[in-house]
Design a protein around this motif. Structure first.
Motif, mmCIF file in Angstrom:
data_model
loop_
_atom_site.group_PDB
_atom_site.id
_atom_site.type_symbol
_atom_site.label_atom_id
_atom_site.label_comp_id
_atom_site.label_asym_id
_atom_site.label_seq_id
_atom_site.Cartn_x
_atom_site.Cartn_y
_atom_site.Cartn_z
ATOM 1 N N VAL A 158 0.837 -1.207 0.000
ATOM 2 C CA VAL A 158 0.000 0.000 0.000
ATOM 3 C C VAL A 158 0.870 1.255 0.000
ATOM 4 O O VAL A 158 0.563 2.253 -0.658
ATOM 5 C CB VAL A 158 -0.941 -0.015 1.231
ATOM 6 N N LEU A 159 1.985 1.213 0.730
ATOM 7 C CA LEU A 159 2.838 2.388 0.897
ATOM 8 C C LEU A 159 3.607 2.761 -0.360
ATOM 9 O O LEU A 159 3.759 3.950 -0.687
ATOM 10 C CB LEU A 159 3.855 2.141 2.020
ATOM 11 N N GLN A 160 4.143 1.780 -1.068
ATOM 12 C CA GLN A 160 5.247 2.055 -1.988
ATOM 13 C C GLN A 160 4.956 3.019 -3.141
ATOM 14 O O GLN A 160 5.772 3.902 -3.413
ATOM 15 C CB GLN A 160 5.839 0.738 -2.484
ATOM 16 N N PRO A 161 3.815 2.931 -3.850
ATOM 17 C CA PRO A 161 3.588 3.931 -4.906
ATOM 18 C C PRO A 161 3.580 5.368 -4.370
ATOM 19 O O PRO A 161 4.171 6.268 -4.990
ATOM 20 C CB PRO A 161 2.212 3.535 -5.467
ATOM 21 N N THR A 162 2.948 5.581 -3.222
ATOM 22 C CA THR A 162 2.918 6.921 -2.638
ATOM 23 C C THR A 162 4.300 7.349 -2.176
ATOM 24 O O THR A 162 4.688 8.514 -2.336
ATOM 25 C CB THR A 162 1.931 6.963 -1.451
#
Length: 501
Positions: free
Chosen positions: A484-488
């Motif tokens: 969930v974190l990585q693209p942002t």
């Protein structure tokens, strides 16, 4: 699902107002309503997580309604990969706080539940706001319930602790408001996305950076503006300490990621050593301070300051990695670690304060010297306490390991000495945490009061059991959170290392 974020914000607030109206005359109804409202809010976070597209950094579940037309301010909500886990953490940690107070809070119990429900909605609003003025409204409004929680249900020095907590956090926030107004005058918009794209000179960025820094550093809290936290924790009731450590401190870290890095990237690059130095001082110096504490709550409070040092270190080590490697490769690892550390610390610190609350409810003492041999009379409780303390030291297989490991590896990419100093906390953390465990849990029973202790009841077992599963689950399988974190995070790195000059 349109309107889901608004529902997450206003459902607990509306329920809190209703509980307030019911009052202590209808305490049974009020208590069950508070529990159902907190469970409903947690349930609503499930479709938010399941419906989130983890392949993009774009804001999702957007809502935008004109709010104050004269100032071009909107009731704007949305979540990305940074906000989503913090909203889920807020919803998750409110439930055990409500359950933990079931039979413990006797004075003004309805008002107690109402304060936490209203604060839950306001904290979710902080993480959801896409308009800076709305963000500031939620940021300041949630101080009021916590002010009342410490001031009414706190310990003997609650008035001193409450005033100190409010003054520190409020005064820091005033500088943030000044910076937001300046940028609004310059750009004509309070939209956070517009502020992030606003062209600013280096001088402007420096002033705005320090304005944000004062607001967010106090909230984290960073050394040397940390002195309000131990007082607030010691005097707060158990539920207040849990939410303060688990969620409210994370707002400072969130502010750095949402405002400081993307809005003032050149000032952050120029002043990164300041933040890194203060973070390392917090990690090392505060660890030594924790070693000499005699009050369990105060020890955990100082531990929180040291562990939150990893969050600010991970956020600002980006620039050192870029300098050392000549590019942005691996720069996101520090930010990944900072986010995982925030979620992990929320779970572990909340669990530790609940454990202290279990002991305090039975003996009305937080002094380490008053205990000893608790494992002989409360073996199940002792098992949970040892697990959470080991997680607090960063034991592999628990959530405490993942965030610290990522930040230390990222620090190593920048400099061996950063990594070395950051890793010192693993030694100090083990020292002060296990020293507390040795004196409280193990050894012979030396006090008749300890000999008379009763082990966990079903309600307490449920709370600590769920938190234990969360701590182990995140430690063994952090992939869903990291996905969930990585693209942002990747998008944030590109914003942080791009110049506005």
């Amino acid at each position: 699902m349109h309107g889901l974020l608004s529902l997450l914000i206003w459902l607990p607030i509306a329920a809190g107002v209703l509980v307030l109206v019911l009052g202590d005359r209808n305490i049974v109804i009020a208590r069950w309503l508070a529990l159902l409202a907190s469970l409903a809010t947690l349930a609503l976070s499930v479709p938010l997580w399941r419906g989130f597209d983890a392949s993009t950094s774009a804001l999702q579940f957007l809502e935008k309604v004109p709010w104050i037309a004269r100032f071009n301010a909107y009731y704007g909500l949305g979540v990305d990969g940074i906000a989503l886990p913090l909203i889920a953490l807020t919803a998750f940690m409110t439930v055990p706080v409500i359950i933990a107070a079931w039979t413990v809070i006797e004075k003004r119990a309805a008002q107690y539940y109402a304060a936490f429900l209203i604060m839950e909605g306001l904290m979710i609003g902080v993480f959801s706001a896409t308009d800076a003025l709305l963000f500031y409204f939620f940021w300041e409004a949630m101080l009021i319930p916590m002010f009342l929680i410490i001031g009414i249900w706190g310990g003997q020095r609650r008035v001193y602790a409450t005033i100190k907590f409010f003054l520190y956090t409020f005064l820091g926030s005033v500088f943030m408001l000044a910076a937001l107004i300046y940028m609004y005058v310059k750009g004509g918009s309070y939209s956070i996305a517009d502020l992030q794209a606003l062209p600013l000179t280096l001088t402007e960025q420096r002033w705005i950076f320090f304005a944000f820094f004062l607001a967010f550093a106090v909230k984290v809290p960073m050394w040397p503006v940390h002195t309000w936290l131990p007082d607030a924790h010691v005097e707060a009731p158990t539920g207040g300490s849990v939410i303060l450590a688990a969620v409210m401190l994370k707002m400072g870290g969130y502010g750095f990621l949402r405002f400081s890095l993307p809005i003032t990237p050149d000032a952050c690059r120029e002043l990164d050593l300041l933040v890194i130095s203060l973070s390392l001082i917090a990690v090392v110096y505060i660890g030594f301070v924790a070693l000499v504490q005699q009050d369990m709550k105060k020890l955990i409070a100082y531990s929180s300051i040291a562990h939150m040092g990893f969050v600010t270190l991970g956020a600002f080590i980006v620039y050192q990695i870029v300098r050392a490697t000549g590019g942005g490769v691996g720069a996101g690892m520090g930010l990944d670690g900072a986010m995982v550390q925030m979620i992990s610390h929320g779970l572990i610190s909340g669990a530790l304060f609940l454990c202290v609350g279990v002991l305090y409810d039975r003996m009305h003492s937080r002094q380490i010297a008053d205990y000893g041999g608790v494992i002989n009379t409360m073996p199940v409780f002792a098992g949970f306490l040892v697990l959470f303390c080991l997680a607090n030291t960063g034991l592999p297989g628990t959530s405490g390991f993942v965030g610290e490991f990522l930040v230390i590896i990222a620090s190593f990419r920048a400099s061996f000495w950063y990594a070395f100093l950051a890793a010192v906390t693993l030694v100090l953390g083990a020292a002060y945490t296990l020293w507390m465990v040795k004196r409280v849990v193990f050894g012979p029973v030396t006090s008749p009061r300890v000999a008379a202790l009763k082990d966990l009841n079903g309600r307490e077992f449920l709370i600590l059991g769920v938190l234990a599963l969360a701590v182990i689950g995140l430690g063994v399988w952090p992939e869903p959170l990291l996905r969930v974190l990585q693209p942002t995070i990747h998008h944030l790195v590109s914003q942080a290392i791009a110049t506005k000059l």
